[in-house]
Design a protein around this motif. Structure first.
Motif: not given
Lengths: 187, 559
Positions: B181-186, B227-236, B261-272
């Motif tokens: 929510l906060p990221l999508s809003f900004i 949110v479409k890109h932050l959540g790697t959703n993709g529907g226009g 699009m890349m922000l959270l998938p890449t960060a999640l690998v580091y978080a892992f």
């Protein structure tokens, strides 16, 4: 049973939060900060809307710059790319014909600006590359009597450079350059 | 091509710089560490828990966790279906759109709840504003948060001592309140600044400069796009997705889309890596994914700049068919590679009109399905291959395979094999079925090998929960609506259940102390083997299909 109720309550609560409250707040804030963009970057002339800066509109007059080919016929209620296969013989032959026609209209053209002959992705690409705009200058000059030099300068004046100096490609907004041109000629 | 390369390099550097800070933040969110932000988010979350009837401290074993995932997703899917079926009668419908048919509504509801965002409709004439909000924007949050939650639950199983994977609802809520929510809003505000509309007003009729009528459709586009890109959703919002100037008005909005699009998938690998207290392990996985990504990007980039040989000879350089001037080849090739790596599925150019090898890249990335991948599930697929690699290496050196101190035994490998094999099965079998069904063949728009690619791409996109398309295919038929709908469901939930089962099984295992004989899984050597296994399994599974499609087409390119 309790798990089902939790699932239902969670779904409804999140639906209201993410599906209504969030877009509502965003609309309010965005509309206050950027009222023009939020409404679609509309162009107003004498109190009436004549289009959007971001959406290509059709120009057919030979005295004006023509935008990229639109598979949607410039109708925003049905956006569409061409979705052709670029290696099919039909496509390649069609392109070669277009290239020949262009070279006849403009014999000095060595390299063909790719955006001039291809169909845009959205159907509403508002821009041309500066090369594609300049490739149309000889035709417009002949039709309007404005010198090629002046028209080339007009293209240069309307060329937006790469954003922050690096991102994207240089481009000319077709609607805007035509609005300038229409001050000098009537189509 | 030079400046194009610089643009790509800068974008990738921005992404790399964000990996560590965002990854660390994700760990704080999901490990429920105390932070200063609790004062802001804490009360909101407690209110949400109360409204939902969720007890914050209740923990779930793997079966209960998987049950909560399935049940909540099913209820949401039902809600989406109802909204779509009734949209003509419901409010917020300024453009007067009518109800959606049953097969298409099933397809669409499935599509958005599974984070796929396959669209057999065009938003500007197929959905009401209410549907865009409740049946598209809303599930973009929850499907991304669901993927995140499952990945985090799996990691908890890897490091845990008992079958306690956390609380699904708490994970989902925290993902939404503290990340999405906060990221999508900004991001949405920035996108409006760049030119994306955000208005409840319907389409506006204008008289163009040459006196023609034009109806300019608008909507609450920015709040969806972010949110479409932050959540790697993709529907226009619109049919032509992020190629549409109202979804992607400037090069800068394009870069923001790509970074999101890349922000959270890449960060999640580091978080892992952080969560398993083995940062090197995180980087080992990151290295494998990153290397495949760079190779794919290079292929797409070069192919699109080279264009079609016969036209290049005639003086037309590069491939701009289906592309937008403001993006050019560089920003388009990068977008294509990223959207199918992160399994987002939005497009800023028409993939159907890519050069053969340019089209090979998105197909191959969706087939591998683990080059960073979508929210959470991408990491899971990567770990799936990792478990398999550990197993194969273990067999080669004759030791019981272990990963992070837990023995990988028959049960885990069987579950991993199910999760792994379901993907090719639900791509290749339906593709074969479609290519032998006259009604399905009738949907193909381009003939020959390209037509095979169209159908193959559709089912690959569905199974990978990507959502991009070779859009020439007319997918709004009962065959494709129902077929791809089922493929999306199987592609999403079978692997999620299998992975949670592995997590539950690993969680209760004793930790085996590390000895000199332990196979080290966080070394560059292991990363190399991991890449080899990914590519060998991918190639063995999909090469014949790819040979019939893009590879045959490349070989037959007009000279």
């Amino acid at each position: 049973m309790k798990t089902i109720f939790t699932a239902i309550r969670a779904s409804v609560v999140l639906m209201l939060l993410c599906g209504l409250l969030y877009p509502l707040v965003t609309t309010g804030v965005a509309g206050t900060l950027f009222p023009k963009q939020a409404k679609g970057s509309l162009i107003e002339v004498n109190g009436a809307y004549v289009g959007s800066e971001l959406i290509a509109q059709d120009f057919t007059s030979r005295k004006l710059f023509h935008p990229r080919v639109s598979n949607a016929k410039y109708d925003p209620t049905a956006s569409a790319g061409s979705n052709v296969n670029v290696t099919s013989p039909d496509y390649v032959n069609g392109m070669l014909e277009k290239i020949d026609a262009l070279k006849q209209e403009n014999p000095n053209l060595k390299d063909i600006p790719a955006d001039l002959v291809t169909v845009s992705g959205s159907g509403f690409d508002p821009d041309l590359s500066p090369e594609a705009a300049k490739a149309q200058v000889p035709r417009i000059s002949k039709e309007t009597g404005i010198s090629e030099q002046q028209l080339n300068d007009l293209v240069d004046d309307h060329t937006q450079s790469r954003q922050l100096g690096v991102f994207g490609e240089p481009r000319v907004n077709v609607t805007e350059i035509n609005m300038s041109l229409m001050k000098q000629v009537s189509p | 091509m030079g400046i194009g390369f610089v643009q790509v390099a800068i974008t990738l550097i921005i992404i790399m710089l964000l990996v560590k800070p965002v990854g660390s933040y994700l760990v704080k969110v999901f490990q429920q560490e105390k932070t200063g932000l609790d004062r802001v988010f804490g009360p909101v979350e407690r209110l949400l828990y109360r409204l939902m009837g969720v007890r914050e401290n209740e923990t779930m074993g793997w079966k209960m966790y998987a049950g909560a995932v399935l049940l909540s997703n099913f209820v949401m899917m039902l809600l989406l279906y109802l909204v779509l079926r009734l949209q003509g009668h419901l409010p917020l419908n300024p453009d007067g759109v009518s109800n959606m048919g049953a097969a298409q509504a099933f397809n669409t509801a499935t599509s958005f709840i599974t984070n796929t965002n396959w669209q057999s409709y065009s938003g500007e004439n197929g959905l009401s504003y209410l549907s865009q909000l409740l049946a598209v924007t809303f599930p973009m949050f929850t499907s991304a948060a669901t993927g995140f939650a499952v990945a985090v639950a799996f990691i908890r199983g890897l490091v845990g001592r008992q079958d306690n994977l956390g609380n699904f609802y708490v994970d989902m809520v925290r993902g939404i309140t503290r990340v999405f929510l906060p990221l999508s809003f900004i991001v949405a505000l920035f996108l409006v600044f760049q030119g994306i509309p955000q208005t409840f007003q319907g389409a506006v009729d204008v008289t163009t400069l040459e006196g023609a009528k034009q109806t300019i459709t608008r909507g609450l586009v920015a709040s969806l796009e972010s949110v479409k890109h932050l959540g790697t959703n993709g529907g226009g919002w619109f049919g032509t997705n992020a190629a549409h100037p109202f979804e992607n008005p400037t090069p800068l909005s394009n870069v923001v889309h790509i970074v999101c699009m890349m922000l959270l998938p890449t960060a999640l690998v580091y978080a892992f890596g952080l969560m398993v207290r083995n940062k090197k392990q995180g980087w080992a996985v990151f290295g494998a994914m990153g290397l495949i990504f760079v190779v794919m990007l290079t292929i797409a980039f070069v192919s699109e700049y080279k264009g079609v040989t016969a036209l290049d000879t005639a003086g037309l350089h590069g491939n701009m068919e289906g592309k937008e001037v403001r993006f050019g080849e560089a920003q388009s090739a990068l977008f294509t590679t990223v959207t199918t790596a992160a399994t987002t599925g939005s497009v800023n150019n028409m993939h159907e009109s890519l050069t053969p090898m340019g089209g090979f890249v998105p197909l191959a990335e969706m087939m591998l399905n683990n080059v960073f991948g979508g929210k959470g599930v991408g990491l899971l697929n990567g770990l799936l291959y990792l478990i398999l690699t550990v197993f194969i290496c273990g067999l080669m050196v004759g030791r019981t395979p272990e990963f992070l101190g837990k023995k990988i035994e028959g049960k885990e490998v069987k579950l991993a094999a199910i999760a792994l094999l379901i993907h090719p099965l639900i791509i290749l079998a339906p593709t074969a079925l479609a290519l032998s069904t006259p009604a399905a063949i009738a949907s193909i728009s381009n003939g020959g090998t390209h037509g095979i690619s169209e159908v193959l791409y559709a089912f690959t996109s569905g199974s990978a929960n990507n959502g991009s398309a070779f859009a020439g295919l007319n997918a709004n038929t009962d065959f494709y609506n129902v077929g791809i709908g089922l493929v999306m469901l199987f592609g999403r939930y079978i692997s999620i259940i299998a992975m949670l089962a592995i997590a539950g099984s690993l969680a209760v295992k004793r930790i085996v102390p590390v000895t000199t004989g332990t196979l080290r899984t966080n070394t560059p050597l292991f990363t190399g083997i991991l890449i080899m296994i990914i590519l060998v399994i991918g190639a063995l599974t999909f090469f014949p299909a790819l040979a019939l499609g893009p590879i045959a087409e490349q070989l037959g390119m007009p000279k």
